[in-house]
Design a protein around this motif. Sequence first.
Motif, PDB file in Angstrom:
ATOM      1  N   LEU A 107       0.856  -1.194   0.000  1.00  0.00           N
ATOM      2  CA  LEU A 107       0.000   0.000   0.000  1.00  0.00           C
ATOM      3  C   LEU A 107       0.888   1.238   0.000  1.00  0.00           C
ATOM      4  O   LEU A 107       1.382   1.677   1.037  1.00  0.00           O
ATOM      5  N   ALA A 108       1.065   1.811  -1.191  1.00  0.00           N
ATOM      6  CA  ALA A 108       1.961   2.952  -1.340  1.00  0.00           C
ATOM      7  C   ALA A 108       1.349   4.237  -0.821  1.00  0.00           C
ATOM      8  O   ALA A 108       2.053   5.074  -0.247  1.00  0.00           O
ATOM      9  N   CYS A 109       0.047   4.408  -1.034  1.00  0.00           N
ATOM     10  CA  CYS A 109      -0.539   5.703  -0.679  1.00  0.00           C
ATOM     11  C   CYS A 109      -2.030   5.589  -0.395  1.00  0.00           C
ATOM     12  O   CYS A 109      -2.704   4.647  -0.832  1.00  0.00           O
ATOM     13  N   VAL A 110      -2.504   6.569   0.340  1.00  0.00           N
ATOM     14  CA  VAL A 110      -3.926   6.792   0.580  1.00  0.00           C
ATOM     15  C   VAL A 110      -4.259   8.172   0.040  1.00  0.00           C
ATOM     16  O   VAL A 110      -3.556   9.147   0.326  1.00  0.00           O
ATOM     17  N   VAL A 111      -5.327   8.259  -0.750  1.00  0.00           N
ATOM     18  CA  VAL A 111      -5.818   9.545  -1.225  1.00  0.00           C
ATOM     19  C   VAL A 111      -7.153   9.822  -0.555  1.00  0.00           C
ATOM     20  O   VAL A 111      -8.083   9.014  -0.663  1.00  0.00           O
ATOM     21  N   ASN A 112      -7.237  10.917   0.162  1.00  0.00           N
ATOM     22  CA  ASN A 112      -8.515  11.366   0.722  1.00  0.00           C
ATOM     23  C   ASN A 112      -9.162  12.318  -0.271  1.00  0.00           C
ATOM     24  O   ASN A 112      -8.607  13.385  -0.553  1.00  0.00           O
ATOM     25  N   THR A 113     -10.323  11.928  -0.814  1.00  0.00           N
ATOM     26  CA  THR A 113     -10.983  12.794  -1.785  1.00  0.00           C
ATOM     27  C   THR A 113     -11.413  14.114  -1.166  1.00  0.00           C
ATOM     28  O   THR A 113     -11.514  15.131  -1.855  1.00  0.00           O
ATOM     29  N   HIS A 114     -11.666  14.092   0.143  1.00  0.00           N
ATOM     30  CA  HIS A 114     -11.957  15.311   0.882  1.00  0.00           C
ATOM     31  C   HIS A 114     -11.832  14.984   2.371  1.00  0.00           C
ATOM     32  O   HIS A 114     -11.500  13.858   2.737  1.00  0.00           O
ATOM     33  N   SER A 115     -12.105  15.975   3.203  1.00  0.00           N
ATOM     34  CA  SER A 115     -11.723  15.865   4.607  1.00  0.00           C
ATOM     35  C   SER A 115     -12.847  15.498   5.563  1.00  0.00           C
ATOM     36  O   SER A 115     -12.645  15.524   6.773  1.00  0.00           O
ATOM     37  N   HIS A 116     -14.028  15.140   5.075  1.00  0.00           N
ATOM     38  CA  HIS A 116     -15.114  14.821   5.997  1.00  0.00           C
ATOM     39  C   HIS A 116     -14.805  13.531   6.753  1.00  0.00           C
ATOM     40  O   HIS A 116     -14.169  12.613   6.233  1.00  0.00           O
TER      41      HIS A 116
END
Length: 288
Positions: free
Chosen positions: A66-75
């Motif tokens: 698991l190279a990365c996590v992308v949060n589409t937004h902060s909720h």
Amino acid sequence: MRVTPHVHCLWLEFEITLPGGRRIPRFVTSCVIEGERLALVDTSVAPAAPRIIAYIESLGRKPGDLACVVNTHSHFDHIGGNGVLAGWAKPRFHAHPLDRPWIEDLDLQDRGRHVPGMRKISSGPVRVEGTLEEGGEIDLGGGVRLRALHTPGHSPGSLSLFVPGDGALISGDVLPEPGTLPIYEDVHATLASLDKLRALQGAEVLLSAMSRRVSRGGEVAAHLEAGEGYIRRIDRLVREAQKEKGAGIPPEEAGRFVFQGLGLPLEAMIGIVSRTFAAHLAIGPLEP
């Protein structure tokens, strides 16, 4: 669930517990993007995060993949599992700069966008090491890339992600789903973001975090149109509320009027939802 050769989708259920004890069932969508390395798009809430880990392990993958996590937004319901995933795999976290402060400071999040009970089922905070803006890309190897589109409206830093090789568009929460709680902070920005998604070339599969369905082919445009139609229906109801109750109607009262028109439960009129009606009241009626 594998939806394209490299994109997997999980619909993870949780509940919002209101102050009176009433529970509102909700779900959030997380996606695993599989190249030589993995990316995870949104981490749901802390109690659901182990299901994400179990799914990744079911693919025969290990924490180091698991190279990365992308949060589409902060909720909260999209970042609540960040701490759990950080402890399991130590991935690099990415988000748009405008939403980064809310991801790195959960107390700020709770004060500014309070949702009953959500702080208790959120892990973290985490440090956002990678910023993603319009056109930014993440290369997962094996020809699999993620491309970022800045699609504000639901939040200032909301992102959508495109996997060009699969024609897969992950729209986060920017696309309202008819019949569900309307949550966005800027009406015009949301409509402009939907226009941007409609103009995207090569999008053959749409995954909206507000919906459990996978739209394919011609369904993609229809899904986007339905989301815009929902916004316009809400705006018409807001204008009816103003005519009946007066131009200075508070957002919560306008929201209750709209909820009655849409058949939504009045107890779900929480602070983050009332911001939607404040956004409508802050502008004039939408053009047809």
